[in-house]
Design a protein around this motif. Structure first.
Motif, PDB file in Angstrom:
ATOM      1  N   ASP A   1       0.824  -1.219   0.000  1.00 41.15           N
ATOM      2  CA  ASP A   1       0.000   0.000   0.000  1.00 41.15           C
ATOM      3  C   ASP A   1       0.857   1.268   0.000  1.00 41.15           C
ATOM      4  O   ASP A   1       0.534   2.234  -0.691  1.00 41.15           O
ATOM      5  CB  ASP A   1      -0.943  -0.005   1.210  1.00 41.15           C
ATOM      6  N   MET A   2       1.941   1.238   0.787  1.00 35.48           N
ATOM      7  CA  MET A   2       2.802   2.430   0.852  1.00 35.48           C
ATOM      8  C   MET A   2       3.473   2.710  -0.494  1.00 35.48           C
ATOM      9  O   MET A   2       3.502   3.847  -0.965  1.00 35.48           O
ATOM     10  CB  MET A   2       3.882   2.249   1.924  1.00 35.48           C
ATOM     11  N   THR A   3       3.989   1.640  -1.104  1.00 33.62           N
ATOM     12  CA  THR A   3       4.660   1.819  -2.390  1.00 33.62           C
ATOM     13  C   THR A   3       3.673   2.319  -3.449  1.00 33.62           C
ATOM     14  O   THR A   3       3.984   3.247  -4.208  1.00 33.62           O
ATOM     15  CB  THR A   3       5.295   0.488  -2.853  1.00 33.62           C
ATOM     16  N   VAL A   4       2.491   1.701  -3.470  1.00 36.64           N
ATOM     17  CA  VAL A   4       1.479   2.121  -4.447  1.00 36.64           C
ATOM     18  C   VAL A   4       1.070   3.569  -4.184  1.00 36.64           C
ATOM     19  O   VAL A   4       0.967   4.364  -5.121  1.00 36.64           O
ATOM     20  CB  VAL A   4       0.249   1.171  -4.392  1.00 36.64           C
ATOM     21  N   ALA A   5       0.882   3.913  -2.912  1.00 39.61           N
ATOM     22  CA  ALA A   5       0.468   5.294  -2.566  1.00 39.61           C
ATOM     23  C   ALA A   5       1.533   6.301  -2.993  1.00 39.61           C
ATOM     24  O   ALA A   5       1.209   7.361  -3.533  1.00 39.61           O
ATOM     25  CB  ALA A   5       0.207   5.402  -1.074  1.00 39.61           C
ATOM     26  N   MET A   6       2.801   5.943  -2.771  1.00 41.43           N
ATOM     27  CA  MET A   6       3.878   6.861  -3.161  1.00 41.43           C
ATOM     28  C   MET A   6       3.909   7.039  -4.666  1.00 41.43           C
ATOM     29  O   MET A   6       4.017   8.155  -5.172  1.00 41.43           O
ATOM     30  CB  MET A   6       5.221   6.330  -2.685  1.00 41.43           C
ATOM     31  N   ARG A   7       3.785   5.918  -5.387  1.00 42.07           N
ATOM     32  CA  ARG A   7       3.876   6.003  -6.864  1.00 42.07           C
ATOM     33  C   ARG A   7       2.621   6.601  -7.488  1.00 42.07           C
ATOM     34  O   ARG A   7       2.643   7.038  -8.625  1.00 42.07           O
ATOM     35  CB  ARG A   7       4.185   4.618  -7.428  1.00 42.07           C
ATOM     36  N   ASN A   8       1.518   6.569  -6.730  1.00 38.54           N
ATOM     37  CA  ASN A   8       0.295   7.208  -7.227  1.00 38.54           C
ATOM     38  C   ASN A   8       0.293   8.702  -6.941  1.00 38.54           C
ATOM     39  O   ASN A   8      -0.630   9.407  -7.324  1.00 38.54           O
ATOM     40  CB  ASN A   8      -0.933   6.592  -6.546  1.00 38.54           C
ATOM     41  N   GLY A   9       1.286   9.157  -6.202  1.00 35.11           N
ATOM     42  CA  GLY A   9       1.376  10.588  -5.900  1.00 35.11           C
ATOM     43  C   GLY A   9       0.585  11.008  -4.682  1.00 35.11           C
ATOM     44  O   GLY A   9       0.460  12.201  -4.396  1.00 35.11           O
ATOM     45  N   ILE A  10       0.027  10.041  -3.946  1.00 29.78           N
ATOM     46  CA  ILE A  10      -0.798  10.396  -2.783  1.00 29.78           C
ATOM     47  C   ILE A  10       0.056  11.086  -1.712  1.00 29.78           C
ATOM     48  O   ILE A  10      -0.361  12.071  -1.105  1.00 29.78           O
ATOM     49  CB  ILE A  10      -1.493   9.133  -2.211  1.00 29.78           C
ATOM     50  N   VAL A  11       1.247  10.582  -1.508  1.00 30.74           N
ATOM     51  CA  VAL A  11       2.147  11.176  -0.514  1.00 30.74           C
ATOM     52  C   VAL A  11       2.554  12.580  -0.951  1.00 30.74           C
ATOM     53  O   VAL A  11       2.580  13.518  -0.153  1.00 30.74           O
ATOM     54  CB  VAL A  11       3.389  10.275  -0.309  1.00 30.74           C
ATOM     55  N   LEU A  12       2.809  12.716  -2.259  1.00 31.03           N
ATOM     56  CA  LEU A  12       3.197  14.021  -2.798  1.00 31.03           C
ATOM     57  C   LEU A  12       2.070  15.036  -2.634  1.00 31.03           C
ATOM     58  O   LEU A  12       2.298  16.181  -2.232  1.00 31.03           O
ATOM     59  CB  LEU A  12       3.579  13.871  -4.279  1.00 31.03           C
ATOM     60  N   ILE A  13       0.839  14.588  -2.932  1.00 28.76           N
ATOM     61  CA  ILE A  13      -0.318  15.496  -2.795  1.00 28.76           C
ATOM     62  C   ILE A  13      -0.437  15.960  -1.346  1.00 28.76           C
ATOM     63  O   ILE A  13      -0.649  17.146  -1.076  1.00 28.76           O
ATOM     64  CB  ILE A  13      -1.625  14.796  -3.259  1.00 28.76           C
ATOM     65  N   THR A  14      -0.282  15.020  -0.412  1.00 27.67           N
ATOM     66  CA  THR A  14      -0.380  15.379   1.008  1.00 27.67           C
ATOM     67  C   THR A  14       0.698  16.398   1.374  1.00 27.67           C
ATOM     68  O   THR A  14       0.431  17.370   2.101  1.00 27.67           O
ATOM     69  CB  THR A  14      -0.235  14.111   1.877  1.00 27.67           C
ATOM     70  N   ALA A  15       1.915  16.184   0.857  1.00 23.19           N
ATOM     71  CA  ALA A  15       3.013  17.110   1.155  1.00 23.19           C
ATOM     72  C   ALA A  15       2.718  18.488   0.568  1.00 23.19           C
ATOM     73  O   ALA A  15       2.941  19.523   1.230  1.00 23.19           O
ATOM     74  CB  ALA A  15       4.319  16.562   0.588  1.00 23.19           C
ATOM     75  N   ILE A  16       2.189  18.520  -0.658  1.00 23.55           N
ATOM     76  CA  ILE A  16       1.873  19.804  -1.301  1.00 23.55           C
ATOM     77  C   ILE A  16       0.791  20.545  -0.507  1.00 23.55           C
ATOM     78  O   ILE A  16       0.889  21.748  -0.256  1.00 23.55           O
ATOM     79  CB  ILE A  16       1.425  19.583  -2.773  1.00 23.55           C
ATOM     80  N   VAL A  17      -0.236  19.797  -0.082  1.00 22.88           N
ATOM     81  CA  VAL A  17      -1.320  20.415   0.705  1.00 22.88           C
ATOM     82  C   VAL A  17      -0.749  20.975   2.017  1.00 22.88           C
ATOM     83  O   VAL A  17      -1.088  22.083   2.433  1.00 22.88           O
ATOM     84  CB  VAL A  17      -2.445  19.383   0.976  1.00 22.88           C
ATOM     85  N   ALA A  18       0.155  20.208   2.635  1.00 28.43           N
ATOM     86  CA  ALA A  18       0.750  20.658   3.902  1.00 28.43           C
ATOM     87  C   ALA A  18       1.504  21.976   3.692  1.00 28.43           C
ATOM     88  O   ALA A  18       1.315  22.943   4.451  1.00 28.43           O
ATOM     89  CB  ALA A  18       1.686  19.587   4.457  1.00 28.43           C
ATOM     90  N   VAL A  19       2.319  22.030   2.646  1.00 26.56           N
ATOM     91  CA  VAL A  19       3.092  23.243   2.365  1.00 26.56           C
ATOM     92  C   VAL A  19       2.147  24.420   2.051  1.00 26.56           C
ATOM     93  O   VAL A  19       2.328  25.530   2.565  1.00 26.56           O
ATOM     94  CB  VAL A  19       4.077  23.006   1.192  1.00 26.56           C
ATOM     95  N   ALA A  20       1.119  24.138   1.256  1.00 25.05           N
ATOM     96  CA  ALA A  20       0.167  25.194   0.887  1.00 25.05           C
ATOM     97  C   ALA A  20      -0.540  25.742   2.123  1.00 25.05           C
ATOM     98  O   ALA A  20      -0.689  26.963   2.279  1.00 25.05           O
ATOM     99  CB  ALA A  20      -0.859  24.643  -0.111  1.00 25.05           C
ATOM    100  N   TYR A  21      -0.962  24.852   3.002  1.00 24.39           N
ATOM    101  CA  TYR A  21      -1.658  25.285   4.229  1.00 24.39           C
ATOM    102  C   TYR A  21      -0.715  26.084   5.131  1.00 24.39           C
ATOM    103  O   TYR A  21      -1.111  27.083   5.724  1.00 24.39           O
ATOM    104  CB  TYR A  21      -2.188  24.060   4.986  1.00 24.39           C
ATOM    105  N   ILE A  22       0.529  25.630   5.232  1.00 26.25           N
ATOM    106  CA  ILE A  22       1.504  26.330   6.090  1.00 26.25           C
ATOM    107  C   ILE A  22       1.727  27.750   5.566  1.00 26.25           C
ATOM    108  O   ILE A  22       1.695  28.726   6.313  1.00 26.25           O
ATOM    109  CB  ILE A  22       2.843  25.548   6.151  1.00 26.25           C
ATOM    110  N   LEU A  23       1.895  27.860   4.249  1.00 27.06           N
ATOM    111  CA  LEU A  23       2.110  29.186   3.644  1.00 27.06           C
ATOM    112  C   LEU A  23       0.874  30.058   3.828  1.00 27.06           C
ATOM    113  O   LEU A  23       0.978  31.249   4.125  1.00 27.06           O
ATOM    114  CB  LEU A  23       2.433  29.036   2.151  1.00 27.06           C
TER     115      LEU A  23
END
Lengths: 284, 342
Positions: free
Chosen positions: B11-33
């Motif tokens: 699940d982790m590998t699939v989530a990373m390759r599907n960009g789910i982790v990236l989306i979460t990171a982008i949302v985190a950065v956007a919210y922080i800014l």
């Protein structure tokens, strides 16, 4: 041993049973071919045998254990190769095998060795989404044997494979048989069935119409005849002799003694012809 | 445990390759800014307060208003009053010898109008010596009524939106993908089982929610919150949301079919935001909505004087919900997702 008795299955909304009163037994170490055209009930039987469909009517036993009493341990000892590729597309070939092997408690094979065996060693680090259909099919087969299963369910295992790979997969299947594994092979390819199976069963419209060794089926339903080609002067002639007619045996004997024989072919029926004879339908 | 670890790896590998982790990171950065650089600490309300026109004899009230430092603009000229009112941002009060009249712009809430009316009535009564201020006692239900600034108030809402909405979306997306690529059929004939399937997806979602929470809160409110309590709360809500997502997702064949359910879910989850902005909006059972518990519990955690006892009720409610949805999701996964259609 797998014993199937009076197996019947009905899908909601259908008028007739998808599978009706099916009976067969598969001995340990036997390759049992299940032949039939699309929609005949092959997948339904296989899905019941592997626990994906509920047992509505009839009985299925593995050795002495009823299918109804089987639990997760049952999945430890079976391997299933599906007709349609069903791999994790985002994982590499190696990861597909490695992670899947981790779902088993029993000792599993080295993914690299199996990948090499099925001709995917060079593509081990490639994502499955970039595999061709044949490569995916090989990966599915590799995954089915990663846990050293005692019972293998193979659904069209050679579909879409090139001759060299198909030969290798057939050899692996034979090897598994030699290791006393039981193999349930579903196919509509008569040549595969004839080449690999100890016994075959024909299924049509949910009912078994015949079951025996390929040889016995041919003997039972085929025509006992021989086609002989011989030379008469510079001309090549041929003649067919029906062996169940006494006088034709004598004629054949006479021809063999007097003519310059080029070829002799037995005229036994193929499994395909027998299936058509029994059901009026083609396998493909 | 080994099976669970391997299912989680998948699940982790699939989530990373599907960009789910990236989306979460982008949302985190956007919210922080957004919290740090876009949202102001205080919002300048378009409502500029009150404008008073003193039409009493000798404009006797205007001097008093001025000395009171009420913040209201006081005029004695009708033209000046009208000019200020024409800006459209203030509530008008015209006072004369007989009483007062309220002039509304039209958009003011009843609460605003009534409080202005009460204040003026109190003012007039007090001039006549009829006020009863001594008898009015003020008590606060909240022992620590310290208010958060706007930036801080956004934190619970944004936290809830990521943990709940993205968590719900990711859980169901993974099911739809496994169905599409048919890898679920391979899982069905493995000995891993429904519990492993469910827990590996839920654990992945919880891990992402915890990392998001840590990053987002550290870079917005710093250490002004009890992180152990916060992560405990997020852990329970992330489990709960994944179970709800997996339960509902199983009855639909694709993400597009599931869209209506998702919109309905988002609507329900956003209702507590209205309550947070305006406490008058409230209905029976609102406490059962997970986003309500996240928003209000995190809000309380950020205020001085928070103690662990305040976590008991929300945790109890969400833990009970989590167990119920875990049981339902497990049952449906076992009978529906991991079986062929009958």
């Amino acid at each position: 041993m797998i014993r199937v008795q009076n197996l019947t299955h009905h899908y909601n909304g259908n008028d007739t049973d998808a599978v009706h009163e099916v009976n067969f037994e598969i001995a340990k170490g036997e390759i049992f071919g299940f032949l039939g055209p699309s929609g005949a009930g092959k997948s339904t039987v296989q899905n019941i045998l592997i626990g994906l469909l509920p047992l509505q009517k009839g009985a299925v036993t593995y050795d002495s254990d009823s299918l109804k009493d089987l639990n997760k341990r049952f999945f430890e000892k079976i391997g299933v190769s599906f007709e349609l590729p069903n791999v994790y597309e985002k994982l590499t070939g190696y990861e597909n095998l490695k992670y899947y092997a981790g779902l088993f408690s029993r000792k599993t094979d080295d993914p690299d060795k199996i990948l090499e065996r099925v001709g995917l060693a060079d593509a081990r680090n490639k994502k499955a989404q970039d595999y061709s259909k044949g490569m995916k099919q090989r990966l599915v087969f590799a995954r089915a044997i990663i846990n050293n299963p005692e019972i293998l369910f193979l659904d069209e295992p050679l579909s879409g494979l090139d001759p060299a790979t198909a030969r290798e997969i057939k050899e692996i299947i034979r090897e598994r048989k030699r290791q006393n594994n039981t193999i349930f092979l579903t196919t509509h390819n008569m040549f595969v069935a004839e080449e690999l199976c100890d016994r075959v069963a024909f299924i049509n419209e949910g009912k078994l119409v015949a079951m025996d060794t390929p040889k016995n089926l041919k003997l039972q339903y085929g025509t006992k005849s021989v086609k002989v080609e011989y030379k008469e002067g510079t001309i090549v002639k041929s003649e067919i002799f029906f062996l169940d007619k006494g006088h034709e045996k004598d004629n054949l004997s006479q021809l063999m003694k007097t003519k310059d024989i080029i070829t002799v072919h037995s005229q036994e029926a193929t499994l395909e012809q027998i299936f058509i004879k029994l059901t009026g339908r083609e396998l493909m | 445990m080994g099976k669970f670890i391997h299912a989680l790896k998948i699940d982790m590998t699939v989530a990373m390759r599907n960009g789910i982790v990236l989306i979460t990171a982008i949302v985190a950065v956007a919210y922080i800014l957004m919290v740090n650089f876009v949202i102001p600490e205080e919002l300048n309300s378009p409502f500029a307060g009150q404008v008073i026109l003193d039409e009493s004899t000798g404009a006797k009230y205007s001097a008093i208003f001025t000395t009171m430092e009420s913040g209201a603009l006081v005029y004695t000229s009708r033209a000046d009053f009208d000019k200020e009112m024409d800006k459209g941002t203030a509530l008008g009060l015209i006072i004369d010898d007989n009483g007062f009249t309220v002039i509304q712009q039209g958009y003011e809430g009843t609460e605003t109008v009534n409080s202005a009316r009460a204040a003026m009535q109190f003012f007039l009564d007090s001039l006549k010596g009829q006020d009863d201020l001594e008898r009015i006692e003020v008590q606060s239900l909240n022992e620590y009524p310290a208010d958060l600034n706007l930036k801080e108030r956004m934190v619970p809402m944004l936290l809830a939106s990521d943990v709940i909405l993205l968590g719900f979306l990711f859980g169901t997306t993974m099911i739809f993908q496994e169905r599409k690529e048919r890898s679920i059929t391979a899982y069905r004939v493995s000995p891993a089982g429904a519990m492993t399937y469910l827990m590996s997806k839920a654990t992945l979602n919880v891990m992402m929610a915890l990392v998001f929470t840590l990053a987002f809160c550290l870079f917005t409110i710093g250490f002004g919150i009890n992180y152990v309590a916060l992560l405990l709360l997020i852990c329970v809500v992330a489990f709960l949301i994944t179970f709800i997502g997996i339960l509902l997702g199983q009855f639909f064949s694709s993400l597009s079919d599931f869209m209506y359910i998702m919109l309905g879910f988002m609507l329900i989850m956003s209702l507590p935001v209205f309550t947070y902005m305006n406490p008058n909006f409230r209905f029976v059972g609102m406490e059962l909505i997970p986003s309500y518990q996240v928003i209000f519990t995190v809000d309380a955690m950020m205020k001085p004087g928070w103690d662990w006892m305040m976590l008991v009720r929300p945790m109890l409610i969400m833990s009970i919900e989590m167990l119920i949805f875990c049981f339902l999701a497990l049952t449906v996964t076992r009978r529906h997702l991991l079986k062929e259609k009958r």
